[in-house]
Design a protein around this motif. Structure first.
Motif, PDB file in Angstrom:
ATOM      1  N   THR A 107      43.424  -6.967  12.975  1.00  0.00           N
ATOM      2  CA  THR A 107      42.008  -7.316  12.864  1.00  0.00           C
ATOM      3  C   THR A 107      41.168  -6.760  14.009  1.00  0.00           C
ATOM      4  OG1 THR A 107      42.403  -9.401  14.035  1.00  0.00           O
ATOM      5  CG2 THR A 107      42.537  -9.442  11.625  1.00  0.00           C
ATOM      6  N   ARG A 108      41.825  -6.296  15.074  1.00  0.00           N
ATOM      7  CA  ARG A 108      41.080  -5.752  16.206  1.00  0.00           C
ATOM      8  C   ARG A 108      41.891  -4.629  16.851  1.00  0.00           C
ATOM      9  NH1 ARG A 108      36.779  -8.662  18.138  1.00  0.00           N
ATOM     10  NH2 ARG A 108      35.711  -7.733  19.935  1.00  0.00           N
ATOM     11  N   ALA A 109      41.226  -3.490  17.087  1.00  0.00           N
ATOM     12  CA  ALA A 109      41.879  -2.334  17.689  1.00  0.00           C
ATOM     13  C   ALA A 109      41.042  -1.846  18.858  1.00  0.00           C
ATOM     14  CB  ALA A 109      42.063  -1.208  16.668  1.00  0.00           C
ATOM     15  N   ALA A 110      41.705  -1.273  19.866  1.00  0.00           N
ATOM     16  CA  ALA A 110      41.030  -0.764  21.058  1.00  0.00           C
ATOM     17  C   ALA A 110      41.546   0.625  21.375  1.00  0.00           C
ATOM     18  CB  ALA A 110      41.259  -1.692  22.258  1.00  0.00           C
ATOM     19  N   MET A 111      40.623   1.496  21.818  1.00  0.00           N
ATOM     20  CA  MET A 111      40.982   2.845  22.255  1.00  0.00           C
ATOM     21  C   MET A 111      40.013   3.278  23.328  1.00  0.00           C
ATOM     22  SD  MET A 111      39.710   5.071  18.997  1.00  0.00           S
ATOM     23  CE  MET A 111      38.128   4.763  18.208  1.00  0.00           C
ATOM     24  N   GLU A 112      40.455   4.224  24.157  1.00  0.00           N
ATOM     25  CA  GLU A 112      39.619   4.723  25.237  1.00  0.00           C
ATOM     26  C   GLU A 112      38.639   5.761  24.700  1.00  0.00           C
ATOM     27  OE1 GLU A 112      42.249   6.274  28.146  1.00  0.00           O
ATOM     28  OE2 GLU A 112      43.068   4.330  28.726  1.00  0.00           O
ATOM     29  N   SER A 113      37.478   5.820  25.345  1.00  0.00           N
ATOM     30  CA  SER A 113      36.463   6.801  24.944  1.00  0.00           C
ATOM     31  C   SER A 113      36.745   8.115  25.660  1.00  0.00           C
ATOM     32  CB  SER A 113      35.073   6.286  25.308  1.00  0.00           C
ATOM     33  OG  SER A 113      35.001   5.951  26.679  1.00  0.00           O
ATOM     34  N   THR A 114      37.738   8.847  25.168  1.00  0.00           N
ATOM     35  CA  THR A 114      38.164  10.099  25.786  1.00  0.00           C
ATOM     36  C   THR A 114      37.387  11.270  25.185  1.00  0.00           C
ATOM     37  OG1 THR A 114      39.946  10.144  24.160  1.00  0.00           O
ATOM     38  CG2 THR A 114      40.477   9.298  26.339  1.00  0.00           C
ATOM     39  N   GLY A 115      36.274  11.634  25.819  1.00  0.00           N
ATOM     40  CA  GLY A 115      35.487  12.774  25.365  1.00  0.00           C
ATOM     41  C   GLY A 115      35.016  12.610  23.933  1.00  0.00           C
ATOM     42  N   ALA A 116      35.214  13.675  23.149  1.00  0.00           N
ATOM     43  CA  ALA A 116      34.821  13.647  21.738  1.00  0.00           C
ATOM     44  C   ALA A 116      36.004  13.392  20.819  1.00  0.00           C
ATOM     45  CB  ALA A 116      34.170  14.984  21.362  1.00  0.00           C
ATOM     46  N   TYR A 117      37.208  13.197  21.386  1.00  0.00           N
ATOM     47  CA  TYR A 117      38.399  13.053  20.549  1.00  0.00           C
ATOM     48  C   TYR A 117      38.418  11.730  19.793  1.00  0.00           C
ATOM     49  CZ  TYR A 117      40.008  16.969  23.393  1.00  0.00           C
ATOM     50  OH  TYR A 117      40.107  18.177  24.026  1.00  0.00           O
ATOM     51  N   TRP A 118      37.726  10.711  20.299  1.00  0.00           N
ATOM     52  CA  TRP A 118      37.775   9.413  19.635  1.00  0.00           C
ATOM     53  C   TRP A 118      36.849   9.337  18.434  1.00  0.00           C
ATOM     54  CZ3 TRP A 118      33.420   6.399  19.145  1.00  0.00           C
ATOM     55  CH2 TRP A 118      32.323   6.717  19.953  1.00  0.00           C
ATOM     56  N   TRP A 119      35.927  10.275  18.273  1.00  0.00           N
ATOM     57  CA  TRP A 119      34.973  10.200  17.166  1.00  0.00           C
ATOM     58  C   TRP A 119      35.646  10.208  15.797  1.00  0.00           C
ATOM     59  CZ3 TRP A 119      30.971  14.317  19.263  1.00  0.00           C
ATOM     60  CH2 TRP A 119      30.372  13.809  20.415  1.00  0.00           C
ATOM     61  N   PRO A 120      36.528  11.196  15.469  1.00  0.00           N
ATOM     62  CA  PRO A 120      37.168  11.146  14.140  1.00  0.00           C
ATOM     63  C   PRO A 120      38.095   9.953  13.980  1.00  0.00           C
ATOM     64  CG  PRO A 120      38.136  12.891  15.477  1.00  0.00           C
ATOM     65  CD  PRO A 120      36.938  12.396  16.224  1.00  0.00           C
ATOM     66  N   VAL A 121      38.725   9.497  15.076  1.00  0.00           N
ATOM     67  CA  VAL A 121      39.597   8.323  14.990  1.00  0.00           C
ATOM     68  C   VAL A 121      38.768   7.088  14.620  1.00  0.00           C
ATOM     69  CG1 VAL A 121      41.241   6.877  16.242  1.00  0.00           C
ATOM     70  CG2 VAL A 121      41.158   9.344  16.678  1.00  0.00           C
ATOM     71  N   TYR A 122      37.632   6.944  15.255  1.00  0.00           N
ATOM     72  CA  TYR A 122      36.749   5.804  14.963  1.00  0.00           C
ATOM     73  C   TYR A 122      36.267   5.850  13.512  1.00  0.00           C
ATOM     74  CZ  TYR A 122      32.778   2.611  15.425  1.00  0.00           C
ATOM     75  OH  TYR A 122      31.886   1.586  15.257  1.00  0.00           O
ATOM     76  N   ALA A 123      35.869   7.048  13.057  1.00  0.00           N
ATOM     77  CA  ALA A 123      35.377   7.175  11.677  1.00  0.00           C
ATOM     78  C   ALA A 123      36.472   6.855  10.661  1.00  0.00           C
ATOM     79  CB  ALA A 123      34.835   8.588  11.454  1.00  0.00           C
ATOM     80  N   ALA A 124      37.707   7.328  10.924  1.00  0.00           N
ATOM     81  CA  ALA A 124      38.806   7.060   9.990  1.00  0.00           C
ATOM     82  C   ALA A 124      39.147   5.578   9.964  1.00  0.00           C
ATOM     83  CB  ALA A 124      40.031   7.890  10.381  1.00  0.00           C
TER      84      ALA A 124
END
Length: 456
Positions: A58-75
């Protein structure tokens, strides 16, 4: 334990490592941990989101590493749906687990911090605000590139012995551009080139003739032609970006809509009007502010929180009850630069913000200190960000307190005595005030003073 079904994601360019922590069905007091690695192709990211949903995360966390997190967030947003909360955390705020560092350990550490509530998600504006943000940042990059291209062109002129920038205040104005085009076309006569001046520049015809008499060759003309073509292309790109953003008065907007934002800014016309009521904030600055911080101030509990997030708040360094010098914290550099620019603009107005700038400028050393203006501009930018929060949170336009805000509360008699004391300390003479009724330089009044006294 605040969250029972969590996931920590360590993001890289080619792969992501995911650790899921859920209760053990056999022993509820213990935690079960699973770790998997996925490639960053979008199909694999969707499969990762489906696996998290299957695990009941129900809850996930990831680091804001440059632009690499954008597609991960969208998926994750697409596969997890509204039931999955995604926290994008600042990498500087997450300390790696002591010992050997691996991608698996990083993912496990994120998951363990998340389940006990030690992670706080970063501010992520809505999609419409993010679209404006991309365009405003691109506009800034194009403007900076145009300035660099102008510097390259001026360097070619300097090598050719052409001193046009010494005489003309704007080398790329109407007159300067006509002279540059003529040079590229093959004209070398300084008298003919100086005759292309327009407006007040005609008064400097003799200086222009001397400035345009250099060793300009065909090679220099070719280089200037390349630079001018590049500048024209950048101007065209900037106009297109402005039109897409919807700046008032941008190309493609009608005269009636010259004072109202259009394009992507049209839904935020009311907020733009509120922001432009603040001294120093133009339409362009208001557009950048909206694109960077949004218009919903409920995300920031107070004006101080917004100032700290933007990196405009003073730094804290206190130990054993003593405060030490500290730099301001890192924040949104785009907000910092645009608000410092607005603060310097507000310093030229007769407003409370202008008075604050000059007051701080004198306190920091004035013209004798080269960094005084920079420090004063940063302090006024801190004031501006708090005013912006108040204006957007209340929906009321800015009301200026007046240029005399800091002086009208001062007792005139006390202030006069203080100034006299300072003047006497500097001059070593006694200062005596004379009423205007008798005349400031009345012979009788001046004659009554003994030697060593001065009348003011």
């Amino acid at each position: 334990m605040l969250y029972t079904h969590v996931a920590g994601i360590d993001v890289h360019k080619k792969q992501v490592t995911v650790t899921v922590r859920t209760p053990d069905p056999r022993r509820p007091a213990l935690r079960r941990e699973k770790t998997r690695t996925f490639r960053t192709f979008y199909a694999d990211l969707l499969a990762m989101g489906a696996w998290l949903a299957e695990c009941g995360v129900t809850r996930a966390a990831m680091e804001s590493t440059g632009a690499y997190w954008w597609p991960v967030y969208a998926a994750l947003r697409e596969a997890g749906g509204p039931d999955l909360t995604i926290d994008v955390v600042n990498a500087a705020h997450v300390k790696a687990v002591p010992g050997r560092k691996t991608d698996v350990k990083d993912a496990q550490w994120l998951a363990r911090l998340l389940e006990v509530g030690l992670l706080r998600g970063s501010f992520l504006p809505p999609d419409d605000i993010r679209e404006i943000r991309d365009l405003t940042r691109y506009q800034t990059k194009l403007t900076e590139e145009r300035s660099r291209e102008k510097q390259r062109l001026l360097k070619v002129l300097e090598a050719a012995g052409i001193k046009l920038d010494v005489v003309a205040s704007d080398t790329f104005g109407v007159s300067g551009r006509a002279m540059l085009d003529a040079l590229v076309a093959g004209e070398r006569d300084p008298q003919v080139l100086a005759g292309l001046a327009r407006g007040v520049l005609r008064n400097k015809t003799e200086d222009l003739r001397l400035a345009l008499a250099g060793r300009f060759t065909a090679h220099h003309g070719q280089m200037i032609g390349f630079h001018l073509a590049r500048l024209d292309h950048l101007d065209q790109m900037i106009d297109q970006v402005k039109e897409k953003i919807g700046h008032p008065g941008a190309p493609g907007t009608s005269r009636r809509a010259a004072t109202e934002p259009a394009g992507l800014l049209a839904p935020f016309a009311a907020q733009i009007r509120l922001l432009t009521s603040i001294p120093g904030i133009s339409d362009r600055v208001a557009a950048v502010i909206v694109s960077e911080i949004g218009v919903d101030m409920s995300r920031f509990p107070s004006a101080k929180h917004l100032a700290a997030w933007a990196g405009l708040a003073p730094g804290n360094n206190e130990s054993a009850g003593r405060r030490h010098r500290a730099r301001h914290r890192k924040g949104n550099t785009h907000v910092q630069s645009i608000l410092i620019e607005a603060a310097l603009s507000a310093s030229r107005t007769r407003t409370r913000l202008g008075a604050r700038f000059h007051r701080l400028h004198r306190r920091f050393g004035g013209k004798a200190n080269k960094t005084a203006a920079k420090k004063a501009g940063f302090a006024v930018a801190h004031t501006l960000i708090k005013v912006i929060w108040t204006v957007l949170a209340t929906g009321k336009p800015y009301t200026d307190l007046g240029h005399d805000y800091y002086t009208r509360r001062v007792n005139p008699e006390t202030h006069t005595r203080r100034l006299i004391a300072q003047l006497e300390a500097l001059s070593g003479k006694k200062i005596v005030l004379v009423d205007h009724d008798n005349g400031p330089y009345d012979d009788d009044s001046l004659g009554s003073h003994h030697d060593g006294e001065a009348a003011a």
